[in-house]
Scaffold this active site. Structure first.
Site, PDB file in Angstrom:
ATOM      1  CG  ASP A 115     -21.435  39.862 -12.509  1.00 41.15           C
ATOM      2  OD1 ASP A 115     -20.253  40.222 -12.377  1.00 41.15           O
ATOM      3  OD2 ASP A 115     -22.096  40.024 -13.551  1.00 41.15           O
TER       4      ASP A 115
ATOM      5  CG  MET B  58     -24.456  34.777 -10.999  1.00 39.99           C
ATOM      6  SD  MET B  58     -22.857  33.985 -11.209  1.00 39.99           S
ATOM      7  CE  MET B  58     -21.967  35.255 -12.109  1.00 39.99           C
TER       8      MET B  58
ATOM      9  N   GLY C  31     -21.430  32.881 -15.220  1.00 39.12           N
ATOM     10  CA  GLY C  31     -21.309  32.049 -14.032  1.00 39.12           C
ATOM     11  C   GLY C  31     -20.064  32.322 -13.222  1.00 39.12           C
TER      12      GLY C  31
ATOM     13  N   GLY D 100     -16.085  34.752 -12.969  1.00 44.99           N
ATOM     14  CA  GLY D 100     -15.137  35.719 -13.503  1.00 44.99           C
ATOM     15  C   GLY D 100     -13.862  34.988 -13.901  1.00 44.99           C
ATOM     16  N   GLY D 101     -12.949  35.697 -14.564  1.00 39.67           N
ATOM     17  CA  GLY D 101     -11.646  35.108 -14.876  1.00 39.67           C
ATOM     18  C   GLY D 101     -11.633  34.145 -16.057  1.00 39.67           C
TER      19      GLY D 101
ATOM     20  CG  ASP E   4     -20.360  40.872 -18.216  1.00 39.55           C
ATOM     21  OD1 ASP E   4     -21.380  40.554 -17.594  1.00 39.55           O
ATOM     22  OD2 ASP E   4     -19.229  40.938 -17.696  1.00 39.55           O
ATOM     23  N   GLY E   5     -17.254  39.853 -19.929  1.00 35.03           N
ATOM     24  CA  GLY E   5     -16.594  38.563 -19.811  1.00 35.03           C
ATOM     25  C   GLY E   5     -15.270  38.534 -20.541  1.00 35.03           C
ATOM     26  N   GLY E   6     -14.167  38.390 -19.768  1.00 33.68           N
ATOM     27  CA  GLY E   6     -12.851  38.256 -20.373  1.00 33.68           C
ATOM     28  C   GLY E   6     -12.280  39.537 -20.949  1.00 33.68           C
TER      29      GLY E   6
ATOM     30  N   GLY F  13     -13.659  42.680 -14.665  1.00 29.45           N
ATOM     31  CA  GLY F  13     -13.685  42.082 -13.340  1.00 29.45           C
ATOM     32  C   GLY F  13     -12.290  41.710 -12.880  1.00 29.45           C
ATOM     33  CB  SER F  14     -10.307  38.591 -13.267  1.00 24.49           C
ATOM     34  OG  SER F  14     -10.592  38.459 -14.645  1.00 24.49           O
TER      35      SER F  14
HETATM   36  C1  DX5 Z   1     -19.814  36.463 -15.582  1.00 27.63           C
HETATM   37  C2  DX5 Z   1     -20.160  37.875 -15.190  1.00 27.63           C
HETATM   38  C3  DX5 Z   1     -19.081  38.881 -15.515  1.00 27.63           C
HETATM   39  C4  DX5 Z   1     -17.737  38.588 -14.859  1.00 27.63           C
HETATM   40  C5  DX5 Z   1     -16.667  39.471 -15.461  1.00 27.63           C
HETATM   41  O1  DX5 Z   1     -20.930  35.654 -15.517  1.00 27.63           O
HETATM   42  O2  DX5 Z   1     -21.375  38.281 -15.789  1.00 27.63           O
HETATM   43  O3  DX5 Z   1     -19.521  40.188 -15.180  1.00 27.63           O
HETATM   44  O4  DX5 Z   1     -17.794  38.777 -13.506  1.00 27.63           O
HETATM   45  O5  DX5 Z   1     -15.422  39.108 -14.928  1.00 27.63           O
HETATM   46  P1  DX5 Z   1     -14.142  38.980 -15.857  1.00 27.63           P
HETATM   47  O6  DX5 Z   1     -13.886  40.375 -16.372  1.00 27.63           O
HETATM   48  O7  DX5 Z   1     -13.084  38.481 -14.950  1.00 27.63           O
HETATM   49  O8  DX5 Z   1     -14.469  38.032 -16.971  1.00 27.63           O
HETATM   50 ZN    ZN Z   2     -21.817  40.443 -15.504  1.00 26.60          ZN
END
Ligand code: DX5
Ligand code: ZN
Length: 232
Positions: free
Chosen positions: A38, A40, A145, A147-148, A178-180, A200-201
């Site tokens: 990721d 940013m 922006g 994770g989690g 991607d996300g959650g 991720g988390s």
């Molecule tokens: C958020 C990222 C994701 C994030 C995923 O902006 O693009 O890749 O790290 O993490 P989880 O699975 O914890 O939502």
């Molecule tokens: Zn991502």
């Protein structure tokens, strides 16, 4: 038709940055299919994470495909540097400042695989003109922006629309989510059309061997999910 089992992609954003190489190896040994980086820039999103230098630093810790998720305003200026750092798939946002066609030209010229991402509030129509040029469409199920965050179920109808549009092309295009994504949401994300599921988390909240967590996520993904209509 039952969709094929999804690929799991480890987002290292929630890993221990003090030992990122070990964390990449831990995900690899745990059995994921790719590593998700990721990126940013503090402009496209309100966070600053990693760039080509970190990507290159951890490249030698796994031979798995590296997916660089560029949440940056000016992807065009960085495509070559992420390619040289060892990214296999370079994903940029359709909302970024640079013209998508020019970014795709640059990724193709770098010899890497192109992907395009869209934020939760962006309609599927924004990426349809580019489907014939990408290997992956990444559907954000959180506002990028951090994770989690919680999975945004309101994005599911759009995810299904992206899957339908991809299937109509007859091309092999992955649909990323991607996300959650975690053991509670992974089946829904898969049933709605996700084929590459970023975790991720849900992964890095586990210490030690990640194989049981990866196996549990794969098992959860295989459970027939209630369709969106059944839930509401
Ligand atoms: C958020 C990222 C994701 C994030 C995923 O902006 O693009 O890749 O790290 O993490 P989880 O699975 O914890 O939502
Ligand atoms: Zn991502």
């Amino acid at each position: 038709m039952t969709p094929p089992p999804p690929q799991l992609s480890a987002s290292i954003l929630n890993a221990d940055f003090a030992r990122l190489g070990d964390e990449v190896r831990r995900a690899d040994a745990g059995g994921v299919d790719s590593i998700h980086l990721d990126v940013m820039d503090g402009h496209f999103v309100d966070n600053l994470t990693m760039g080509p230098v970190v990507t290159g630093a951890v490249r030698g810790h796994s031979s798995l495909p590296f997916h660089a998720h560029l949440m940056i305003d000016r992807p065009l200026a960085y495509v070559d540097r992420f390619a040289e750092a060892g990214s296999d798939l370079i994903v940029f946002h359709v909302e970024a400042a640079d013209e998508p066609g020019a970014v795709l030209d640059a990724i193709e010229a770098s010899g890497r695989r192109p992907g395009i991402a869209l934020n939760p509030e962006t309609g599927a129509d924004a990426v349809l003109p580019w489907l014939d040029r990408v290997d992956l469409v990444l559907v954000m199920t959180v506002h990028p922006g951090w994770g989690g965050q919680a999975f945004m179920t309101e994005v599911l109808p759009k995810l299904a629309a992206v899957r339908a549009a991809v299937d109509r092309t007859g091309r092999r295009i992955e649909v990323g989510v991607d996300g959650g994504v975690n053991a509670s949401t992974i089946a829904t994300a898969h049933a709605a059309g996700g084929s590459v599921l970023v975790v991720g988390s849900a992964l890095y909240s586990t210490d030690g061997d990640l194989a049981p967590t990866v196996a549990a996520l794969r098992a959860a993904a295989a459970v027939p999910a209630q369709t969106h209509d059944e839930r509401t």
